[in-house]
Scaffold this active site. Structure first.
Site, PDB file in Angstrom:
ATOM      1  N   HIS A  93      44.555  45.405  36.621  1.00  0.00           N
ATOM      2  CA  HIS A  93      44.677  44.963  38.129  1.00  0.00           C
ATOM      3  C   HIS A  93      44.274  43.525  38.430  1.00  0.00           C
ATOM      4  CE1 HIS A  93      46.888  48.494  38.508  1.00  0.00           C
ATOM      5  NE2 HIS A  93      47.353  48.225  39.806  1.00  0.00           N
ATOM      6  N   ASP A 157      40.055  48.032  49.015  1.00  0.00           N
ATOM      7  CA  ASP A 157      41.044  48.399  49.829  1.00  0.00           C
ATOM      8  C   ASP A 157      42.048  49.324  49.210  1.00  0.00           C
ATOM      9  OD1 ASP A 157      40.049  46.862  51.926  1.00  0.00           O
ATOM     10  OD2 ASP A 157      41.568  45.318  51.758  1.00  0.00           O
ATOM     11  N   GLU A 273      37.563  44.607  59.153  1.00  0.00           N
ATOM     12  CA  GLU A 273      38.457  43.795  58.442  1.00  0.00           C
ATOM     13  C   GLU A 273      39.280  42.642  59.444  1.00  0.00           C
ATOM     14  OE1 GLU A 273      40.635  44.257  55.127  1.00  0.00           O
ATOM     15  OE2 GLU A 273      39.010  45.351  53.842  1.00  0.00           O
TER      16      GLU A 273
HETATM   17  P1  FAD Z   1      40.620  44.915  34.812  1.00  0.00           P
HETATM   18  O1  FAD Z   1      41.600  44.022  35.823  1.00  0.00           O
HETATM   19  O2  FAD Z   1      41.297  46.007  33.902  1.00  0.00           O
HETATM   20  O3  FAD Z   1      39.522  44.194  34.371  1.00  0.00           O
HETATM   21  C1  FAD Z   1      38.856  43.088  35.251  1.00  0.00           C
HETATM   22  C2  FAD Z   1      37.824  42.667  34.160  1.00  0.00           C
HETATM   23  O4  FAD Z   1      36.493  43.531  34.205  1.00  0.00           O
HETATM   24  C3  FAD Z   1      38.220  42.177  33.061  1.00  0.00           C
HETATM   25  O5  FAD Z   1      37.555  40.986  32.518  1.00  0.00           O
HETATM   26  C4  FAD Z   1      37.797  43.392  32.054  1.00  0.00           C
HETATM   27  O6  FAD Z   1      37.579  43.050  30.771  1.00  0.00           O
HETATM   28  C5  FAD Z   1      36.413  43.926  32.412  1.00  0.00           C
HETATM   29  N1  FAD Z   1      36.175  45.245  32.693  1.00  0.00           N
HETATM   30  C6  FAD Z   1      37.149  46.098  33.104  1.00  0.00           C
HETATM   31  N2  FAD Z   1      36.458  47.594  32.828  1.00  0.00           N
HETATM   32  C7  FAD Z   1      35.244  47.096  32.425  1.00  0.00           C
HETATM   33  C8  FAD Z   1      34.158  47.806  32.016  1.00  0.00           C
HETATM   34  N3  FAD Z   1      34.256  49.112  32.159  1.00  0.00           N
HETATM   35  N4  FAD Z   1      32.991  47.399  31.863  1.00  0.00           N
HETATM   36  C9  FAD Z   1      32.756  46.032  31.705  1.00  0.00           C
HETATM   37  N5  FAD Z   1      33.817  45.121  32.227  1.00  0.00           N
HETATM   38  C10 FAD Z   1      35.004  45.650  32.357  1.00  0.00           C
HETATM   39  N6  FAD Z   1      39.211  43.804  44.935  1.00  0.00           N
HETATM   40  C11 FAD Z   1      38.174  44.017  45.611  1.00  0.00           C
HETATM   41  O7  FAD Z   1      37.072  43.783  45.578  1.00  0.00           O
HETATM   42  N7  FAD Z   1      38.405  44.467  46.980  1.00  0.00           N
HETATM   43  C12 FAD Z   1      39.767  45.076  47.350  1.00  0.00           C
HETATM   44  O8  FAD Z   1      40.116  45.489  48.355  1.00  0.00           O
HETATM   45  C13 FAD Z   1      40.734  45.148  46.166  1.00  0.00           C
HETATM   46  N8  FAD Z   1      42.093  45.427  46.340  1.00  0.00           N
HETATM   47  C14 FAD Z   1      42.917  45.169  45.243  1.00  0.00           C
HETATM   48  C15 FAD Z   1      44.364  45.392  45.556  1.00  0.00           C
HETATM   49  C16 FAD Z   1      45.257  45.381  44.463  1.00  0.00           C
HETATM   50  C17 FAD Z   1      46.483  45.838  44.913  1.00  0.00           C
HETATM   51  C18 FAD Z   1      44.844  44.771  43.206  1.00  0.00           C
HETATM   52  C19 FAD Z   1      45.775  44.575  42.169  1.00  0.00           C
HETATM   53  C20 FAD Z   1      43.453  44.348  43.176  1.00  0.00           C
HETATM   54  C21 FAD Z   1      42.628  44.689  44.178  1.00  0.00           C
HETATM   55  N9  FAD Z   1      41.227  44.060  43.801  1.00  0.00           N
HETATM   56  C22 FAD Z   1      40.285  44.044  45.045  1.00  0.00           C
HETATM   57  C23 FAD Z   1      40.851  43.298  42.662  1.00  0.00           C
HETATM   58  C24 FAD Z   1      40.068  44.184  41.806  1.00  0.00           C
HETATM   59  O9  FAD Z   1      38.927  44.678  41.917  1.00  0.00           O
HETATM   60  C25 FAD Z   1      40.238  43.418  40.594  1.00  0.00           C
HETATM   61  O10 FAD Z   1      41.520  43.507  39.875  1.00  0.00           O
HETATM   62  C26 FAD Z   1      39.248  44.342  39.313  1.00  0.00           C
HETATM   63  O11 FAD Z   1      39.499  43.595  38.173  1.00  0.00           O
HETATM   64  C27 FAD Z   1      39.631  45.826  39.092  1.00  0.00           C
HETATM   65  O12 FAD Z   1      40.757  46.069  38.601  1.00  0.00           O
HETATM   66  P2  FAD Z   1      40.912  47.002  37.028  1.00  0.00           P
HETATM   67  O13 FAD Z   1      40.162  48.131  36.958  1.00  0.00           O
HETATM   68  O14 FAD Z   1      42.143  47.125  36.773  1.00  0.00           O
HETATM   69  O15 FAD Z   1      40.098  45.962  36.133  1.00  0.00           O
END
Ligand code: FAD
Length: 520
Positions: A93, A157, A273
């Site tokens: 994400h 969120d 918020e």
């Molecule tokens: P990825 O996008 O898959 O990874 C993000 C990064 O973290 C990459 O660099 C990856 O290599 C690294 N990573 C992933 N897993 C691990 C692990 N286990 N150990 C070490 N590194 C790792 N963020 C907020 O803070 N508040 C919000 O309210 C919020 N709302 C969101 C709503 C939507 C619809 C979306 C799409 C995103 C939102 N986000 C929010 C952002 C979100 O926190 C980031 O996209 C975050 O990266 C988490 O997504 P993911 O788990 O898919 O991680």
């Protein structure tokens, strides 16, 4: 047999081609319990993310069964003479390809795949924490802890994000003013470093690694287990929205509400918020669906100064056992606020439904084909002392009267953030998150295209630079190391580099962040 691969990384219109050598048999010899895959479907899903603007195909995807699988893979990358990169992918994400890698292996932390043996969430009722797999989605953490009447304290969120993914950034929502970001609510981690060592870390044990990894953008290790702080779960939520036409009244009220963080629970809200409304279209937007269609407030009838309205969004959690005092507690708090009197809108719902609110909007957007579109999102931390200028220059200036998506704005208390973690925030006691969460539509009008919105993001950043408003990007994205240096500032950049040298000296991990180049 060595396979010569040529991978093409398409970055918007910029094409970068990387050539390298790799022997897939090396990985097959690792004796992994999970599934190592080069199936087109796996490669394809690891090549894209929510942002929809970047694409990079790995050479393989590992669905790990255990932390040891992750450790063996990273160790093999670290020891190998040729070297290859390893990127953890949570739920993909990110916006700008942060979880992708072109010349290596993606470790798919979320989802089924080879996860049969993966650790199950364990809840300690006595010590009020949950031990969870790093690739667990927050929605699943919630489901597990609710069985014990407990829940994490600090949220995002949206709950279809992984624990490791949000902890690598910070993890923020309207509870952060009170509990701090998610990274302030973790007791302990298991981490596979860039050397392939599997280490447990906490404030007391391997503390430098612990602090480095929190907000560390995946640069120092892969989180395979996190111990998350819990509280008694509320049962219901009173969810209130009120409108303002004057920005300074709006921010005064927001800042007043977050200043109550030290008060007893009955004397403060649980979530603060807000969002910016520059066009009436936004009222029907996915984040604000409860204003419509039965909302009695006619937004066009409110006199917005400079054409912009501001919506404060607050909640109060409660248990059915104290439902009789909730009205009075809310009334006392609302009396202190100076919103437009006719604009109050209240609803009452189960706690889980409130936490999972964005998912409902996701399902609606998916059904209209509007979820898998490019998302040129921009998230900024803006210092409190400059937020009025930001309002004038951006909300009432650069944006015009079309936004193409929600714009969130809410303040947080810096005292709830730990300076030892890797995340950087403005140097003021209070700073705002301003999140431009916009969707690009190629078939929409000119103001909805990816080009238009990307240019507007650039203009916003340029405005801040010209006006010397020292914003920090949240979920940061830069193209050069000079920009990363500026982002961290000299002191924290030095610390970030030292941590990299100690925990991932070959620059194997999370190369999609584009901070360090692999050293092979
Ligand atoms: P990825 O996008 O898959 O990874 C993000 C990064 O973290 C990459 O660099 C990856 O290599 C690294 N990573 C992933 N897993 C691990 C692990 N286990 N150990 C070490 N590194 C790792 N963020 C907020 O803070 N508040 C919000 O309210 C919020 N709302 C969101 C709503 C939507 C619809 C979306 C799409 C995103 C939102 N986000 C929010 C952002 C979100 O926190 C980031 O996209 C975050 O990266 C988490 O997504 P993911 O788990 O898919 O991680």
């Amino acid at each position: 047999m060595a396979t010569k691969l040529l991978l093409t990384l398409a970055i918007c219109r910029l094409i970068v081609t990387v050539g390298f050598t790799f022997n897939p048999n090396d990985l097959l010899r690792l004796g992994l319990n999970g599934k190592l895959s080069a199936a087109p479907a796996d490669l394809q899903s690891a090549s894209v993310d929510f942002g929809g603007m970047y694409r990079a195909e790995p050479m393989a995807v590992l669905h790990p069964a255990t932390s040891e699988d992750v450790a063996r893979l990273v160790k093999s990358a670290y020891d190998s003479a040729r070297g290859f990169t390893v990127s953890a992918r949570g739920h993909g994400h990110s916006i700008n390809g942060q979880a992708m890698t072109t010349n290596g292996v993606v470790v798919q932390m979320s989802g089924g795949g080879g996860s049969k043996n993966k650790m199950l969430t364990k809840v300690s009722e006595e010590f009020m924490y949950a031990d969870v797999w790093g690739g667990e989605l927050w929605i699943d953490v919630l489901t597990s802890t609710l069985e014990y009447g407990l829940a994490p304290k600090s949220w995002t969120d949206y709950l279809y994000l992984t624990v490791g993914g949000t902890l690598s950034n910070a993890g923020i929502s309207g509870q952060a003013f009170n509990h701090g970001p998610q990274i302030s609510n973790v007791h302990e981690l298991d981490v596979v470093t860039g050397k392939g060592e599997l280490l447990t870390c906490s404030e007391k044990e391997n503390s430098e690694l612990f602090q480095a990894v929190l907000g560390g953008l995946g640069q120092f290790g892969i989180i395979t287990r996190a111990r998350i702080a819990l509280e008694q779960s509320p049962q219901r939520v009173r969810w209130i929205r009120v409108l303002y036409s004057n920005f300074s009244t709006f921010t005064q009220d927001q800042e007043y509400l977050i200043s109550l963080h030290g008060k007893p629970a009955s004397q403060k809200f649980d979530y603060v918020e807000g969002f910016v409304i520059v066009d009436e279209g936004l009222i029907n937007n996915w984040r604000s669906s409860f204003f419509s269609p039965s909302n009695p407030v006619k937004v066009s009838s409110l006199k917005a100064e400079g054409g912009v309205l501001y919506c404060l969004e607050i909640t109060k959690n409660y248990h059915l056992s104290n439902a009789d005092t909730i009205d009075q507690e809310i009334e006392i708090l609302l009396k202190k606020l100076n919103y437009i009197p006719a604009s109050e809108f209240t609803t009452d719902l189960p706690y889980v439904d409130f936490l999972d609110r964005v998912h409902k909007a996701e399902l609606k957007l998916r059904s209209k084909g509007l979820w898998e579109v490019p998302h040129p999102w921009l998230n900024l931390f803006v210092p409190k002392s400059r937020i009025a200028e930001f309002d004038k220059g951006v909300f009432k200036g650069i944006l015009g009267n079309k936004t193409s998506g929600p714009i969130l704005i809410y303040p947080m208390n810096k005292s709830k953030w730990d300076d030892r973690s890797s995340v950087v925030t403005p140097e003021e006691d209070v700073f705002y998150l301003v999140a431009f969460l916009r969707s690009a539509l190629e078939n929409g009008d000119e103001t909805q295209t990816l080009d238009y919105l990307s240019n507007q993001n650039y203009e916003i950043l340029k405005f801040c630079e010209d006006e010397k408003i020292n914003v920090k990007q949240y979920l940061p994205h830069y193209d050069s190391q000079r920009e990363w240096r500026d982002h961290f500032g000299e002191k924290y950049w030095t610390r970030f580099q030292q941590r990299k040298l100690e925990f991932d000296p070959r620059h194997i991990l999370a190369t999609g962040q584009r901070i360090f180049m692999p050293s092979f």
